[in-house]
Write a protein that holds these residues in place. Structure first.
Motif, PDB file in Angstrom:
ATOM      1  N   LYS A 152       0.666  29.707 -29.801  1.00 53.64           N
ATOM      2  CA  LYS A 152      -0.459  30.224 -29.014  1.00 53.64           C
ATOM      3  C   LYS A 152      -0.903  31.616 -29.474  1.00 53.64           C
ATOM      4  O   LYS A 152      -1.383  32.418 -28.686  1.00 53.64           O
ATOM      5  CB  LYS A 152      -0.120  30.252 -27.511  1.00 53.64           C
ATOM      6  N   ARG A 195      -5.840  28.883 -32.248  1.00 51.80           N
ATOM      7  CA  ARG A 195      -4.477  29.369 -32.030  1.00 51.80           C
ATOM      8  C   ARG A 195      -3.481  28.454 -32.729  1.00 51.80           C
ATOM      9  O   ARG A 195      -3.731  27.252 -32.901  1.00 51.80           O
ATOM     10  CB  ARG A 195      -4.162  29.460 -30.534  1.00 51.80           C
ATOM     11  N   SER A 216       3.607  38.459 -24.787  1.00 46.33           N
ATOM     12  CA  SER A 216       2.332  37.870 -24.393  1.00 46.33           C
ATOM     13  C   SER A 216       1.233  38.923 -24.377  1.00 46.33           C
ATOM     14  O   SER A 216       1.495  40.128 -24.290  1.00 46.33           O
ATOM     15  CB  SER A 216       2.455  37.223 -23.014  1.00 46.33           C
ATOM     16  N   ASP A 263      -2.300  33.628 -21.553  1.00 46.96           N
ATOM     17  CA  ASP A 263      -1.194  32.824 -22.095  1.00 46.96           C
ATOM     18  C   ASP A 263      -1.057  32.938 -23.605  1.00 46.96           C
ATOM     19  O   ASP A 263      -0.259  32.232 -24.215  1.00 46.96           O
ATOM     20  CB  ASP A 263      -1.382  31.354 -21.707  1.00 46.96           C
ATOM     21  N   GLY A 264      -1.821  33.813 -24.228  1.00 45.94           N
ATOM     22  CA  GLY A 264      -1.695  33.991 -25.668  1.00 45.94           C
ATOM     23  C   GLY A 264      -0.522  34.884 -26.025  1.00 45.94           C
ATOM     24  O   GLY A 264      -0.112  35.750 -25.246  1.00 45.94           O
TER      25      GLY A 264
END
Length: 692
Positions: free
Chosen positions: A545, A541, A351, A420-421
């Motif tokens: 993600k 995204r 992440s 949260d990517g």
């Protein structure tokens, strides 16, 4: 050389010739028009105002096309969706008085019978460009329109005369009929151009003079075949246009995922549970119970001079936030991170928040066994990750680098930043069984867009963006280096974490990074590099993600002497390296490629040879190519011309490879003067004999 001769071509059929000294006209921004009529105004810039018209070239001419009716402030015509139609040629500025009068008479004759052009501006610009005329955009403050200026330059063994300009204009006025004297003159000059090496005039002969418009045959042929054969940037495939069917994110033997994939499928990003492993095949973490490294040397920060006002503003606030971020590492990265080792294709997905925690520790130089560069050290085959060298031997370069890095930490430590990517790092290896037989390749060249404007990082967004990498990924980003790779890493600091686990790249290996976020705008190279401010990334995204940005790191060979590269062993190495990165995954739709002068500059690579190598590798991988020449107008034009020649002859990768063998053998001969690859390829006639 005579003084500047301003030829005013009025709206009607009369011509006035008037000598105007540049100093009498004043600077362009101070000149005013006496009437709202376009025909009464004077061109917004004369040749003396343009850098290329200062007498450096022996035969310099200027032709301006005015597009009346366009409101002041609109973008130049080629960038409009529906470009305006130029009504007529109005102004010329020529150094030589005789040539100026002759050209004026020819243009008057052509325009007298025509009231409006029939070709759009973009097409006209393309074909004028094929004649070798440099394009310069100038916005006129005198008239409510956009002005396009074309500066003609003499080239080696090639002069561009008024006949070529006349033929070009005539082609775009199809209803115009020529007089008999013009036909005779054109037939005579057509035979003189037989030896021209430019695609727009090559192949012309006096035999074509029998045709009524034979002088325009080359231009007409280019039009039928799609201009220069190069496509537009919008014609190439970006990640957003690809049907990316990724499937569910999951673990595999070669894919390590540092987040909980089950929870991720439910829409959340939490760390994957795991245990610490102190082993040579894994990253040794600063929070490991086995770590016996001393505490980080905090005196490093005292070496930053007080003159750095930008950093002073962060000592009391941002530095403490970075420290807090570093302390979150044990909870955010519980699973051990494997090393991406040589000859072992593998992938790591983690992440953006995990990356931020890792980089915060690198900022405070806490990673054990990573502060030495001795040949016998444990990580001698890995790039440095701790920021210690960035803080030492302070310079303005490092000050600008710290500004970009501080901007990154300023964003990721903000409570509003979304964590949260995901980002994926993939090491790819080209197996021996997958190495192409380059001599036998039958693929023809794919799509190509060549431009001297823009950059890989900006205009190449959404494509597979090539990082002109060093073997040790990131090059000198944490030291004094400031060329393409280092700047790319400063714009996208999440790339820096790849130095933590990526071993030195081998000859048939590359690294592909998907999903990094851009945080900064930068300008210039080396000592001219400047951090320009924050960048707000608004890319979409994908299903994992990850931001739809993909960066390919491939390292070119470094030649101490330029002639070293004219060896087929070196050429094959570069072909295999490029193909390793360009080769897509089976059954997956991939974007086209944004690249440029890979391995040139400090690595002494031949830009023409590197362009052909990348074209061949992209053709074998069946992907299109955008080639950024970085303001090199000459390379742009020559690449467009040779690409058109090769595409017209339906050249295959195998045929090109055979000709590279011949070319390299010629370059290695003692006493042979250097001939450019494009000049050599421009003379060949395909197909190649089977004996080659």
């Amino acid at each position: 050389m005579c003084g500047l001769e301003l030829l005013r071509l009025r709206r009607h059929n009369k011509r006035e010739v008037k000598r105007v000294a540049p100093e009498a006209m004043g600077p362009p921004w101070k000149r005013t028009k006496s009437s709202s009529r376009v025909s009464e105004g004077i061109s917004g810039q004369v040749a003396s105002d343009l850098p290329m018209a200062s007498g450096i070239y022996p035969d310099v001419g200027l032709i301006s096309l005015l597009n009346p009716g366009g409101p002041l402030g609109n973008p130049p015509a080629p960038f409009c969706r529906r470009p305006p139609v130029p009504s007529r040629v109005r102004w010329t500025v020529i150094h030589d008085q005789v040539k100026a009068q002759a050209l004026s008479q020819e243009i008057d004759t052509l325009l007298a019978k025509e009231t409006q052009a029939t070709a759009d501006t973009r097409t006209l610009l393309n074909h004028i460009d094929l004649l070798g005329l440099r394009v310069n955009w100038q916005k006129s403050n005198l008239i409510p329109s956009q002005q396009v200026t074309f500066l003609g330059m003499a080239k080696q063994n090639q002069r561009y005369d008024s006949r070529q300009v006349r033929d070009l204009i005539q082609f775009y006025y199809p209803d115009k009929k020529e007089t008999k004297p013009e036909n005779k003159q054109k037939g005579k000059e057509s035979s003189e151009d037989k030896s021209s090496s430019e695609p727009s005039t090559s192949g012309q002969s006096s035999a074509e003079g029998g045709k009524k418009d034979g002088g325009c045959e080359a231009v007409r042929r280019w039009s039928r075949e799609g201009g220069s054969s190069c496509c537009q940037l919008d014609d190439l495939k970006t990640l957003s246009k690809c049907d990316m069917r990724l499937g569910n994110l999951s673990f595999s033997r070669s894919h390590t995922v540092l987040i909980d994939v089950k929870v991720f499928h439910q829409g959340q990003v939490v760390p994957q549970r795991g245990r610490d492993v102190w082993h040579s095949n894994f990253v040794k973490m600063p929070c490991s119970m086995s770590s016996m490294s001393p505490k980080p040397d905090m005196s490093l920060f005292g070496r930053i001079p007080n003159s750095s006002s930008h950093l002073e503003n962060h000592f009391s606030t941002l530095f403490s936030k970075i420290a807090a971020l570093a302390l979150k590492l044990p909870k955010q990265v519980e699973k051990t991170i494997p090393l991406l080792q040589r000859h072992q294709p593998a992938t790591i997905t983690l992440s953006q928040f995990q990356i931020a925690c890792l980089l915060a520790n690198a900022f405070y130089c806490t990673f054990p066994h990573r502060n030495t560069t001795k040949p016998d050290s444990e990580y001698h085959n890995y790039p440095s990750i701790n920021f210690s060298r960035l803080f030492g031997d302070w310079s303005e370069r490092k000050n600008q680098k710290l500004m970009a890095i501080m901007e990154y930490f300023n964003v990721v430590t903000d409570d509003k930043f979304r964590h949260d990517g995901l980002v994926t790092f993939e090491r790819r290896c080209l197996r021996d069984a997958d190495v192409p037989d380059w001599r036998g390749c039958r693929e023809t060249l794919g799509k190509l867009h060549v431009t001297s404007e823009g950059t890989i990082e900006d205009e190449g967004t959404g494509l597979l963006q090539v990082d002109f990498a060093a073997k040790w990924i990131g090059g000198g980003v944490l030291d004094t280096g400031l060329v393409q790779e280092e700047i790319l890493f400063l714009m996208h600091p999440e790339l820096i974490v790849s130095r933590l686990f990526t071993e030195k790249l081998d000859d048939k290996e590359c690294l592909i990074i998907t999903g990094t976020q851009r945080f900064s705008c930068c300008d210039g190279l080396s000592d001219r590099f400047q951090w320009m401010g924050p960048f707000h990334d608004k890319l979409e995204r994908d299903d994992w993600k990850r931001l739809k940005r993909q960066i390919l790191a491939i390292d070119a060979l470094h030649f101490r002497h330029p002639k070293e590269q004219y060896s087929m062993d070196k050429v094959r190495r570069e072909l295999n390296k490029a193909y390793c990165g360009f080769k897509g995954q089976p059954g997956r739709e991939e974007p086209d490629i944004a690249t440029g002068k890979w391995g040139c500059g400090a690595f002494n690579g031949d830009a023409e040879l590197k362009a052909v190598i990348q074209l061949m590798a992209a053709a074998k991988a069946r992907r299109g190519l955008v080639f950024f020449t970085f303001k090199d107008d000459y390379l742009t034009k020559r690449l467009q011309q040779i690409y058109h020649s090769l595409v017209s002859q339906k050249a295959t990768v195998g045929q090109l490879y055979k000709h590279l063998e011949i070319y390299c053998s010629l370059q290695r001969k003692q006493g042979t003067s250097h001939e450019g690859l494009f000049d050599y390829l421009g003379k060949i006639k395909l197909p190649v004999n089977s004996s080659l």
